[in-house]
Write an enzyme that holds these catalytic residues in place. Structure first.
Site, PDB file in Angstrom:
ATOM      1  N   LYS A   1       2.854  10.969   7.672  1.00 11.16           N
ATOM      2  CA  LYS A   1       2.060  10.619   8.850  1.00 11.16           C
ATOM      3  C   LYS A   1       2.583  11.294  10.122  1.00 11.16           C
ATOM      4  O   LYS A   1       2.221  12.420  10.416  1.00 11.16           O
ATOM      5  CB  LYS A   1       1.964   9.105   8.997  1.00 11.16           C
ATOM      6  CG  LYS A   1       1.149   8.445   7.878  1.00 11.16           C
ATOM      7  CD  LYS A   1       0.836   7.005   8.160  1.00 11.16           C
ATOM      8  CE  LYS A   1       0.076   6.338   7.030  1.00 11.16           C
ATOM      9  NZ  LYS A   1      -1.272   6.885   6.797  1.00 11.16           N
TER      10      LYS A   1
ATOM     11  N   PHE B   1       0.874  -1.183   0.000  1.00 18.88           N
ATOM     12  CA  PHE B   1       0.000   0.000   0.000  1.00 18.88           C
ATOM     13  C   PHE B   1       0.907   1.228   0.000  1.00 18.88           C
ATOM     14  O   PHE B   1       1.628   1.477   0.962  1.00 18.88           O
ATOM     15  CB  PHE B   1      -0.920   0.027   1.228  1.00 18.88           C
ATOM     16  CG  PHE B   1      -1.883   1.185   1.187  1.00 18.88           C
ATOM     17  CD1 PHE B   1      -3.142   1.035   0.627  1.00 18.88           C
ATOM     18  CD2 PHE B   1      -1.525   2.432   1.676  1.00 18.88           C
ATOM     19  CE1 PHE B   1      -4.027   2.106   0.567  1.00 18.88           C
ATOM     20  CE2 PHE B   1      -2.408   3.506   1.617  1.00 18.88           C
ATOM     21  CZ  PHE B   1      -3.661   3.345   1.058  1.00 18.88           C
TER      22      PHE B   1
ATOM     23  N   ASP C   1       9.615   2.918   1.628  1.00 21.55           N
ATOM     24  CA  ASP C   1       8.410   3.655   2.007  1.00 21.55           C
ATOM     25  C   ASP C   1       8.243   3.512   3.522  1.00 21.55           C
ATOM     26  O   ASP C   1       7.730   2.508   4.015  1.00 21.55           O
ATOM     27  CB  ASP C   1       7.204   3.087   1.262  1.00 21.55           C
ATOM     28  CG  ASP C   1       5.900   3.802   1.606  1.00 21.55           C
ATOM     29  OD1 ASP C   1       5.867   4.515   2.634  1.00 21.55           O
ATOM     30  OD2 ASP C   1       4.918   3.636   0.867  1.00 21.55           O
TER      31      ASP C   1
END
Length: 463
Positions: free
Chosen positions: A267, A153, A238
């Site tokens: 985030k 993802f 990532d």
């Protein structure tokens, strides 16, 4: 000129009771249906640290932390003060024909944690960081190809979605970017075969996959990076969810002594308040994009280096260091994995507990005993992954713990709490899971009655 003060707190209080009606009318009514179906429509009104408080003042332990953005907790006083300070200082924000002092400070401090990288590109979200990384990789190598993993993802914008292995997200939006090749996670021969064409700009991988909390084999990331170097392909980590101390190290790749060519952060970098992301990279990659004065703005993002976002990142790094949150994540995570794992011999449907630091996956699997197997099959035939909702819903309703399944159709519940959780919070988590999982092993029982209700709702939703 005098300005009337907008009292947002009063406006929130005044309209709070209308939140679901407004979302039904103007926003995503399907999300409202989901919340009401599973009983999560409790109307949260306040957040502090790792806790949420509903309309009745009940306290909940948040193990979702806004998908990981609240690493330092909700409404941290140091962050709040810093953001107020920015607003009170009348700083010359977003002067596009100048450069930002706060962006320079944040870049300097991020690179101090990753000393083998040299340059930073700021953006507004994790998906936007992925989009930037795609452009940088193609420009730096002159190649079109991108490799990503099963269960990956990397975001939901068009380029990022091209690197997303979940058909549930891709369906209806294809065709996506060409030249994107999917390989199994942890499969080095498949990666080497894909790299052999020498048309691959980059291999992008989450060190620990968010969808499922899938762990790399011990040598996987190290050898993958070596294979990329051998084939002149960039290795992109990532770390949008795993970075900034989540796994007990600043970057998850540090657990396996890997030095990527690019690292993606977001985030937690936002402090939970101001969206932000960063692409950290080696200088030769950066210089391939910004290689002449007439290309100084060949890639950018209007709001990326805004003063509020940069201040949020600076203070978040300060809080992580001063409150020793990375160390706490390692300590509390070890305790939770150890105590949750100790339940496995007692519960046949509890299959695995895995992760690093405070990124933990609790996996359930099909039972062998006749009574449980029959009930499991009924629920899973109705909707794959539905069993985990029979765990998360009682955790929420009966134990005031907010958590969720680690992906569509998954049998894994993911815990990604604030990095500052305490021993008391760990007691709360372990005791609640023990009680709910024990209940799921009693047939008939309240958990399986809930299952029948959810099956009925699922059937109605399908029409």
């Amino acid at each position: 000129m005098t300005h009337r003060r907008s009292d947002i707190s009063a406006l929130f209080t005044e309209r709070e009771g209308d939140r679901y009606a407004m979302h039904n009318r103007h926003l995503n009514e399907q999300m409202v249906r989901v919340l009401r179906t599973i009983g999560y429509d409790v109307q949260f009104r306040r957040g502090k640290g790792q806790y949420l408080f509903d309309r009745d003042g009940e306290r909940y332990l948040d193990l979702l932390s806004g998908f990981g953005v609240f690493a330092i907790g909700r409404n941290h006083p140091a962050l709040r003060d810093a953001l107020k300070d920015v607003l009170d200082s009348d700083l010359p924000n977003l002067v596009q024909l100048d450069v930002s002092t706060l962006a320079g400070i944040l870049a300097e401090r991020l690179l101090a944690h990753v000393p083998y990288l040299d340059k930073v590109f700021f953006a507004n979200s994790g998906a936007e960081a992925v989009e930037a990384a795609i452009k940088f990789a193609r420009a730096a190598t002159g190649r079109p190809g991108l490799i990503y993993c099963d269960h990956a993802f990397h975001g939901l914008t068009n380029g990022a979605l091209s690197l997303n292995a979940d058909a549930n997200f891709r369906d209806g939006f294809e065709p996506l970017l060409p030249d994107c090749i999917r390989v199994p996670f942890n499969d080095l021969p498949a990666l080497e075969q894909a790299l052999a064409a020498r048309t691959i700009a980059a291999f992008i991988v989450e060190p620990i996959q968010g969808k499922g909390v899938n762990m790399p084999a011990d040598g996987y990331l190290k050898v993958a990076a070596e294979l990329c170097r051998r084939h002149n392909t960039l290795f992109i980590a990532d770390e949008i969810q795993t970075g900034m101390g989540r796994t007990g190290r600043f970057l998850a790749v540090e657990h396996w002594n890997v030095e990527p060519d690019m690292v993606l952060l977001s985030k937690a970098l936002s402090g939970g308040h101001v969206p932000s992301s960063a692409v950290l990279m080696r200088k030769p990659i950066f210089d391939k994009v910004f290689n002449r004065m007439d290309r100084a703005v060949v890639h950018g993002s209007t709001f990326a280096k805004n003063d509020l976002a940069m201040a949020a990142g600076i203070v978040t790094l300060d809080v992580i260091k001063s409150e020793r949150l990375m160390e706490n994540a390692a300590l509390m995570g070890d305790r939770l994995r150890r105590e949750l794992s100790a339940m496995i011999p007692r519960y046949e449907m509890l299959a695995d507990v895995r992760g690093k630091g405070l990124m933990i996956g609790i996996e359930f699997g099909a039972p062998k005993s006749f009574g449980l197997k029959a009930s499991w099959n009924v629920v899973e035939t109705a909707n794959k992954g539905l069993f985990c909702q029979l765990i998360t819903i009682p955790l929420f309703k009966d134990h005031k713990i907010l958590c969720q399944v680690a992906g569509h159709g998954s049998h894994t519940i993911k815990l990604i709490p604030t990095l500052g959780i305490t021993d008391d919070d760990c007691n709360w988590i372990v005791n609640a899971f023990d009680t709910v999982v024990a209940g799921s092993h009693r047939v008939p029982g309240a958990v399986w009655s809930l299952g029948k209700t959810l099956i009925s709702h699922a059937a109605r939703a399908r029409g």
